[in-house]
Design an enzyme around this catalytic site. Structure first.
Site, PDB file in Angstrom:
ATOM      1  N   ASN A  98      44.632  46.693  37.941  1.00 46.44           N
ATOM      2  CA  ASN A  98      45.662  45.657  38.018  1.00 46.44           C
ATOM      3  C   ASN A  98      46.723  45.907  36.954  1.00 46.44           C
ATOM      4  O   ASN A  98      46.632  46.864  36.181  1.00 46.44           O
ATOM      5  CB  ASN A  98      45.042  44.269  37.802  1.00 46.44           C
ATOM      6  CG  ASN A  98      44.203  43.805  38.980  1.00 46.44           C
ATOM      7  OD1 ASN A  98      44.587  43.960  40.131  1.00 46.44           O
ATOM      8  ND2 ASN A  98      43.040  43.235  38.686  1.00 46.44           N
ATOM      9  N   HIS A 105      44.534  41.083  47.849  1.00 45.59           N
ATOM     10  CA  HIS A 105      45.569  42.122  47.743  1.00 45.59           C
ATOM     11  C   HIS A 105      46.172  42.447  49.110  1.00 45.59           C
ATOM     12  O   HIS A 105      46.526  43.597  49.389  1.00 45.59           O
ATOM     13  CB  HIS A 105      44.999  43.401  47.108  1.00 45.59           C
ATOM     14  CG  HIS A 105      44.540  43.226  45.694  1.00 45.59           C
ATOM     15  ND1 HIS A 105      45.389  43.296  44.611  1.00 45.59           N
ATOM     16  CD2 HIS A 105      43.311  42.963  45.185  1.00 45.59           C
ATOM     17  CE1 HIS A 105      44.707  43.094  43.496  1.00 45.59           C
ATOM     18  NE2 HIS A 105      43.443  42.885  43.819  1.00 45.59           N
TER      19      HIS A 105
END
EC number: 1.11.1.6
Length: 504
Positions: free
Chosen positions: A148, A75
């Site tokens: 997510n 990420h």
């Protein structure tokens, strides 16, 4: 241009030839000393050499060498914004968490969105799972939901996470991202099938962060004031509606604007078109959750909304852009371990692993005192802790107060509000296989819910990627997984890969 001396020696007033007034502050070093010349170094003569005594040059170069901090191992490439959460449905029947008590209550929030695999600067619109991490600045401290844009994940044991990420990053010899590695992992990890099906669908290429749903992914536990326990799953439903890019548009944007998602969200907020989501939850009674037809603690699986419908909780709105990207977004350190009274972890193994791994990653990235950074501090909550010192301590560090417990000096004491609800644990210690190894039913159900157009997009994109790899054995294993989910799923992929090979 006319120059006026200001009463403050560090400020100069200018009036341009056009009559415009400008205020310019004078440059200082980080130590506050006047910076004599920011364009020319000290040198012995007009042609040099330079002098080591030019501390202003040395400081500037030394700081520049240290401007970058370690990027997140996953990420890394992301964006963020600030806003508020407004409760529209009192949830006190299920949780004592303060932010969910009393309709109309507003809580400051922060959100960070990201791509899982790509490094900083990697194109936003390359197909990927996208991080959806939210922070609530509650009166009981920070509460983070770190999920997510998908309700499931690729694995159900944190022991496999480093291996999975290695397979999605770069090949050790070439330093290139490699579809051979990715499919080699997927082909030998059947639990990844559900997430693979979502990733290669149209949902793998959202138009922008504000046009995708978000999920807590894991099952969490809510506890009410009576001590009653419930299982809960979080769903952030976009108010702008789901909108996705076509593969062609995504490829074009990747070459034209590598930061498309970042710019789209920033511009939308600046123009007053605030990204917003309706937060909803699935509430599952405690015993029913333990006996549900699928393992609710396995993050590769979902809980049917037919069995447990979505219940509205409130509005999550982002209406302010970062004041400074590095300070507000790059240094943000969200972690699933940031829980508040009334919200607890479940037995989900991946969640259990993340409770440690996320905060530990931030200690590596930002240092032991990462929680002292503004974006990582709670709002309106005084910190009383026996933790002291560490690299880059910038707070009062407890002053002269006692730094150990127990003590007889009036130091802070335990707060029973943080006590978790008791629950029984049974079983033998072992490296257990998955509790529920059915990895094909739910991907098959998802496939059958798709429209014909969605099935074509899914199987086209899988065939293009899977059909490009060298290993026919991995192709066979993966097609076998698709077929177990739904025969039509496997047949379409197999046929399209065969057509790709014929054209070569």
């Amino acid at each position: 241009m006319i120059v006026y001396q200001h009463a403050d020696e560090n400020v100069v007033l200018f009036v341009t030839n056009e009559g415009k007034k400008m205020v310019k502050t004078k440059i200082t070093t980080k130590g506050g000393q006047p910076f004599a010349n920011n364009e020319h170094s000290l040198s012995a003569g007009a042609r040099g050499p330079l002098l080591l005594q030019d501390y202003q040059l040395v400081e500037k170069l030394a700081h520049f060498n240290r401007e970058r901090i370690p990027e997140r191992v996953v990420h890394a490439n992301g964006s963020g914004a600030k806003g508020y959460f407004e409760l529209t449905n009192d949830m006190s029947a299920y949780t004592k968490a303060d932010l969910f008590q009393g309709v109309g209550k507003k809580t400051e929030v922060f959100a960070r969105f990201s791509q899982v695999a790509g490094e900083q600067g990697y194109p936003d619109t390359i197909r990927d799972v996208h991080g959806f991490a939210t922070r609530f600045y509650t009166k009981d401290g920070l509460y983070d939901i770190v999920g997510n844009n998908t309700p499931v994940f690729f694995l159900n044991d944190p022991l496999k996470f480093p291996d999975f990420i290695h397979s999605q990053k770069r090949e050790p010899q070439t330093g290139l991202r490699d579809a051979n590695m990715q499919w080699d992992y997927f082909a030998h990890a059947p639990e990844s099938l559900h997430q693979v099906t979502i990733l290669f669908s149209d949902r793998g290429l959202p138009y922008g962060y504000g046009y995708m749903h978000g999920y807590g992914s894991h099952t969490f536990k809510w506890v009410n004031a009576k001590g009653e326990q419930f299982w809960v799953k979080y769903h952030f439903r976009t108010d702008h509606g789901v909108k996705n890019l076509t593969p062609t548009d995504a490829e074009t944007l990747a070459s034209v604007n590598t930061n498309w998602y970042r710019q789209e969200m920033f511009d939308a907020i600046e123009e007053g078109d605030f990204p917003s989501w309706t937060l909803k939850v699935q509430i599952i009674p405690y015993e029913e959750g333990l006996n549900y037809k699928y393992d609710i603690f396995d993050v590769t699986k979902v809980v049917s909304q037919k069995d447990y419908p979505l219940i509205e909780v409130g509005k999550f709105v982002l209406d302010r852009n970062p004041d400074n990207f590095f300070k507000d977004v790059e240094e943000a350190a969200l972690a699933p371990s940031n829980l508040v009274p009334g919200i607890e972890a479940s037995m989900d193994k991946v969640l259990q692993g993340r409770l440690f791994a996320y905060s530990d990653a931030q200690r590596y990235r930002l240092g032991a005192n990462y929680q002292d950074i503004d974006v990582n501090q709670p709002h309106g909550v005084e910190i009383h802790s026996y933790e002291r010192d560490g690299h880059m301590t910038t707070t009062e560090n407890g002053g002269g107060d006692v730094n150990y417990e127990p003590n007889g000096q009036g130091g802070p004491v335990s707060d029973e509000r943080g006590t978790i609800a008791e629950y029984p644990v049974t079983g033998e210690v072992a490296n257990h296989l998955a509790y529920d190894p059915d990895y094909h039913s739910q991907p098959g159900d998802l496939y059958r819910l798709m429209t014909e157009a969605q099935k074509e997009i899914l199987t086209d994109e899988i065939a293009k990627s899977l059909g490009s790899i060298e290993s026919e054995e991995n192709q066979r294993l993966e097609i076998e997984q698709f077929t177990k989910a739904d025969p039509d799923y496997g047949q379409r992929v197999q046929k399209k890969i065969a057509e790709i090979k014929e054209r070569k």
